[in-house]
Write a protein that holds these residues in place. Sequence first.
Motif, PDB file in Angstrom:
ATOM      1  N   TRP A   1       0.836  -1.202   0.000  1.00  0.00           N
ATOM      2  CA  TRP A   1       0.000   0.000   0.000  1.00  0.00           C
ATOM      3  C   TRP A   1       0.876   1.259   0.000  1.00  0.00           C
ATOM      4  CZ3 TRP A   1      -4.595   1.408  -1.323  1.00  0.00           C
ATOM      5  CH2 TRP A   1      -5.664   0.510  -1.267  1.00  0.00           C
ATOM      6  N   VAL A   2       1.897   1.262   0.835  1.00  0.00           N
ATOM      7  CA  VAL A   2       2.798   2.420   0.893  1.00  0.00           C
ATOM      8  C   VAL A   2       3.432   2.661  -0.470  1.00  0.00           C
ATOM      9  CG1 VAL A   2       4.960   3.281   1.876  1.00  0.00           C
ATOM     10  CG2 VAL A   2       3.254   2.209   3.372  1.00  0.00           C
ATOM     11  N   ALA A   3       3.882   1.582  -1.106  1.00  0.00           N
ATOM     12  CA  ALA A   3       4.548   1.717  -2.407  1.00  0.00           C
ATOM     13  C   ALA A   3       3.581   2.176  -3.496  1.00  0.00           C
ATOM     14  CB  ALA A   3       5.184   0.381  -2.794  1.00  0.00           C
ATOM     15  N   VAL A   4       2.377   1.612  -3.513  1.00  0.00           N
ATOM     16  CA  VAL A   4       1.390   1.986  -4.530  1.00  0.00           C
ATOM     17  C   VAL A   4       1.026   3.463  -4.406  1.00  0.00           C
ATOM     18  CG1 VAL A   4      -1.035   1.711  -5.196  1.00  0.00           C
ATOM     19  CG2 VAL A   4       0.420  -0.301  -4.940  1.00  0.00           C
ATOM     20  N   VAL A   5       0.703   3.898  -3.205  1.00  0.00           N
ATOM     21  CA  VAL A   5       0.286   5.294  -3.017  1.00  0.00           C
ATOM     22  C   VAL A   5       1.440   6.247  -3.318  1.00  0.00           C
ATOM     23  CG1 VAL A   5      -0.557   6.982  -1.344  1.00  0.00           C
ATOM     24  CG2 VAL A   5      -1.524   4.669  -1.380  1.00  0.00           C
ATOM     25  N   ALA A   6       2.642   5.893  -2.859  1.00  0.00           N
ATOM     26  CA  ALA A   6       3.797   6.753  -3.124  1.00  0.00           C
ATOM     27  C   ALA A   6       4.056   6.865  -4.625  1.00  0.00           C
ATOM     28  CB  ALA A   6       5.036   6.201  -2.421  1.00  0.00           C
ATOM     29  N   GLY A   7       3.922   5.745  -5.338  1.00  0.00           N
ATOM     30  CA  GLY A   7       4.134   5.765  -6.781  1.00  0.00           C
ATOM     31  C   GLY A   7       3.115   6.628  -7.504  1.00  0.00           C
ATOM     32  N   VAL A   8       1.854   6.529  -7.077  1.00  0.00           N
ATOM     33  CA  VAL A   8       0.797   7.333  -7.704  1.00  0.00           C
ATOM     34  C   VAL A   8       1.028   8.816  -7.451  1.00  0.00           C
ATOM     35  CG1 VAL A   8      -1.666   7.884  -7.614  1.00  0.00           C
ATOM     36  CG2 VAL A   8      -0.928   5.486  -7.677  1.00  0.00           C
ATOM     37  N   VAL A   9       1.342   9.162  -6.223  1.00  0.00           N
ATOM     38  CA  VAL A   9       1.545  10.575  -5.887  1.00  0.00           C
ATOM     39  C   VAL A   9       2.788  11.132  -6.581  1.00  0.00           C
ATOM     40  CG1 VAL A   9       2.031  12.188  -4.004  1.00  0.00           C
ATOM     41  CG2 VAL A   9       0.310  10.393  -3.707  1.00  0.00           C
ATOM     42  N   GLU A  10       3.834  10.321  -6.661  1.00  0.00           N
ATOM     43  CA  GLU A  10       5.049  10.782  -7.344  1.00  0.00           C
ATOM     44  C   GLU A  10       4.768  11.046  -8.825  1.00  0.00           C
ATOM     45  OE1 GLU A  10       9.683   9.391  -8.168  1.00  0.00           O
ATOM     46  OE2 GLU A  10       8.277   8.024  -7.172  1.00  0.00           O
ATOM     47  N   ARG A  11       3.973  10.177  -9.445  1.00  0.00           N
ATOM     48  CA  ARG A  11       3.714  10.317 -10.877  1.00  0.00           C
ATOM     49  C   ARG A  11       2.726  11.429 -11.192  1.00  0.00           C
ATOM     50  NH1 ARG A  11       1.294   5.612 -14.946  1.00  0.00           N
ATOM     51  NH2 ARG A  11       1.110   6.972 -16.778  1.00  0.00           N
ATOM     52  N   PHE A  12       1.640  11.508 -10.403  1.00  0.00           N
ATOM     53  CA  PHE A  12       0.556  12.438 -10.755  1.00  0.00           C
ATOM     54  C   PHE A  12       0.490  13.670  -9.860  1.00  0.00           C
ATOM     55  CE2 PHE A  12      -0.917   8.157 -12.050  1.00  0.00           C
ATOM     56  CZ  PHE A  12      -1.052   8.381 -13.410  1.00  0.00           C
ATOM     57  N   GLU A  13       1.212  13.641  -8.745  1.00  0.00           N
ATOM     58  CA  GLU A  13       1.232  14.743  -7.783  1.00  0.00           C
ATOM     59  C   GLU A  13      -0.129  14.983  -7.142  1.00  0.00           C
ATOM     60  OE1 GLU A  13       2.898  18.111  -9.823  1.00  0.00           O
ATOM     61  OE2 GLU A  13       4.943  17.331  -9.616  1.00  0.00           O
ATOM     62  N   ARG A  14      -0.965  13.954  -7.151  1.00  0.00           N
ATOM     63  CA  ARG A  14      -2.261  14.070  -6.497  1.00  0.00           C
ATOM     64  C   ARG A  14      -2.918  12.687  -6.438  1.00  0.00           C
ATOM     65  NH1 ARG A  14      -4.934  18.112  -8.025  1.00  0.00           N
ATOM     66  NH2 ARG A  14      -6.964  17.372  -7.363  1.00  0.00           N
ATOM     67  N   LEU A  15      -3.923  12.569  -5.587  1.00  0.00           N
ATOM     68  CA  LEU A  15      -4.792  11.389  -5.537  1.00  0.00           C
ATOM     69  C   LEU A  15      -6.174  11.886  -5.143  1.00  0.00           C
ATOM     70  CD1 LEU A  15      -5.366   8.345  -5.600  1.00  0.00           C
ATOM     71  CD2 LEU A  15      -4.608   8.233  -3.220  1.00  0.00           C
ATOM     72  N   ASP A  16      -7.161  11.574  -5.974  1.00  0.00           N
ATOM     73  CA  ASP A  16      -8.500  12.118  -5.763  1.00  0.00           C
ATOM     74  C   ASP A  16      -9.535  11.074  -5.367  1.00  0.00           C
ATOM     75  OD1 ASP A  16      -8.046  14.952  -6.948  1.00  0.00           O
ATOM     76  OD2 ASP A  16      -7.263  13.588  -8.469  1.00  0.00           O
ATOM     77  N   VAL A  17      -9.367   9.844  -5.844  1.00  0.00           N
ATOM     78  CA  VAL A  17     -10.390   8.819  -5.643  1.00  0.00           C
ATOM     79  C   VAL A  17      -9.727   7.497  -5.280  1.00  0.00           C
ATOM     80  CG1 VAL A  17     -12.246   7.489  -6.737  1.00  0.00           C
ATOM     81  CG2 VAL A  17     -11.926   9.912  -7.327  1.00  0.00           C
ATOM     82  N   LEU A  18     -10.280   6.828  -4.274  1.00  0.00           N
ATOM     83  CA  LEU A  18      -9.911   5.443  -3.966  1.00  0.00           C
ATOM     84  C   LEU A  18     -11.178   4.611  -3.994  1.00  0.00           C
ATOM     85  CD1 LEU A  18      -8.160   3.078  -2.914  1.00  0.00           C
ATOM     86  CD2 LEU A  18      -8.667   3.904  -0.592  1.00  0.00           C
ATOM     87  N   VAL A  19     -11.181   3.561  -4.819  1.00  0.00           N
ATOM     88  CA  VAL A  19     -12.254   2.580  -4.797  1.00  0.00           C
ATOM     89  C   VAL A  19     -11.690   1.323  -4.147  1.00  0.00           C
ATOM     90  CG1 VAL A  19     -13.959   1.287  -6.124  1.00  0.00           C
ATOM     91  CG2 VAL A  19     -13.233   3.554  -6.906  1.00  0.00           C
ATOM     92  N   ASN A  20     -12.026   1.122  -2.889  1.00  0.00           N
ATOM     93  CA  ASN A  20     -11.568  -0.030  -2.111  1.00  0.00           C
ATOM     94  C   ASN A  20     -12.450  -1.217  -2.466  1.00  0.00           C
ATOM     95  OD1 ASN A  20      -9.333   0.107  -0.322  1.00  0.00           O
ATOM     96  ND2 ASN A  20     -10.436   1.497   1.031  1.00  0.00           N
ATOM     97  N   ASN A  21     -12.137  -1.874  -3.568  1.00  0.00           N
ATOM     98  CA  ASN A  21     -13.021  -2.898  -4.112  1.00  0.00           C
ATOM     99  C   ASN A  21     -12.548  -4.326  -3.899  1.00  0.00           C
ATOM    100  OD1 ASN A  21     -15.060  -4.020  -6.228  1.00  0.00           O
ATOM    101  ND2 ASN A  21     -13.045  -4.616  -7.019  1.00  0.00           N
ATOM    102  N   ALA A  22     -11.259  -4.558  -3.763  1.00  0.00           N
ATOM    103  CA  ALA A  22     -10.734  -5.923  -3.691  1.00  0.00           C
ATOM    104  C   ALA A  22     -11.427  -6.710  -2.582  1.00  0.00           C
ATOM    105  CB  ALA A  22      -9.233  -5.897  -3.458  1.00  0.00           C
ATOM    106  N   GLY A  23     -11.841  -7.919  -2.904  1.00  0.00           N
ATOM    107  CA  GLY A  23     -12.515  -8.737  -1.900  1.00  0.00           C
ATOM    108  C   GLY A  23     -12.694 -10.166  -2.371  1.00  0.00           C
ATOM    109  N   ILE A  24     -12.960 -11.055  -1.420  1.00  0.00           N
ATOM    110  CA  ILE A  24     -13.241 -12.452  -1.721  1.00  0.00           C
ATOM    111  C   ILE A  24     -14.478 -12.878  -0.947  1.00  0.00           C
ATOM    112  CG2 ILE A  24     -10.833 -13.037  -2.186  1.00  0.00           C
ATOM    113  CD1 ILE A  24     -10.766 -14.341   0.626  1.00  0.00           C
ATOM    114  N   GLY A  25     -15.054 -14.006  -1.350  1.00  0.00           N
ATOM    115  CA  GLY A  25     -16.194 -14.567  -0.632  1.00  0.00           C
ATOM    116  C   GLY A  25     -15.921 -16.014  -0.269  1.00  0.00           C
ATOM    117  N   ILE A  26     -15.925 -16.303   1.007  1.00  0.00           N
ATOM    118  CA  ILE A  26     -15.755 -17.680   1.468  1.00  0.00           C
ATOM    119  C   ILE A  26     -16.972 -18.046   2.301  1.00  0.00           C
ATOM    120  CG2 ILE A  26     -14.343 -19.313   2.760  1.00  0.00           C
ATOM    121  CD1 ILE A  26     -11.946 -17.521   2.292  1.00  0.00           C
ATOM    122  N   GLY A  27     -17.781 -18.946   1.798  1.00  0.00           N
ATOM    123  CA  GLY A  27     -18.965 -19.374   2.522  1.00  0.00           C
ATOM    124  C   GLY A  27     -18.736 -20.729   3.176  1.00  0.00           C
TER     125      GLY A  27
END
Length: 260
Positions: A71-97
């Motif tokens: 997470w630290v690396a992903v966010v740092a990479g995005v901010v370094e490249r675009f100099e901003r972050l506006d939206v996070l869609v926290n979508n990753a998930g699994i289903g175990i029944g």
Amino acid sequence: MADRVAGKVAIVTGGASGIGRACSLRLAEEGAEVVVTDIQDGAGKDVVAEIERSGGDASFLHHDVTSEDEWVAVVAGVVERFERLDVLVNNAGIGIGASIIEMSLADWQRQQAINLDGVFLGIKHCIPPMRDTGGGSIVNMSSVAGLKGSARLAAYNATKGGVRLLTKGVALESAQNRWNVRVNSVHPGIIDTPIWETVVPGSLRPDGEPIDVSAMAETAVPTGVLGQPTDIANGVLFLASDDSSYITGTELVIDAGLSA
């Protein structure tokens, strides 16, 4: 291409398939620079290629949402490249029944780690750059299973109910601190996505038979209609855009009346 999120930079976790793929495509269609993250490298790169073929802008990053270092690396990479972050869609998930008396501790912990810890880590590491560059929107993917219980899905209920209340608490903290970061949750109903294929085989049915999602929707959903990933992506787009600027700390239920 429209412009409801033009100029915004968005991270979509679990963006390689299902709802995450639909969110990535929809946000890019409306002008966002989309960073697709997933552990499915091939499928994630395919989504980026699809976006680029349609004239949009996107990139892919390998990302295990249970890893704080990643997470630290992903966010740092995005901010370094675009100099901003506006939206996070926290979508990753699994289903175990499974029956709660048969579920292994390892499966319980794995589901908690992806569905709830991953959301926590995204919130923790994305709020500061959003706050420091003018604000943003966090959309956490919960479920109707986060609103009501289901037999043999109690562990999944726990993760998605946790996402719902985590969202509300963080939304209030953000508002009270004037961080200008809105935080909301989305609650899909029965949607045609690959998650039904990854649920432990037969775990939702004591007889071990596979799940017929279309038949389930026809029986359980008031309209009788099986939802599509784009139905959810349209709601995510609304919450990511400035159209929802006065909305925080709430849940958007997209289930054709299933939870009504």
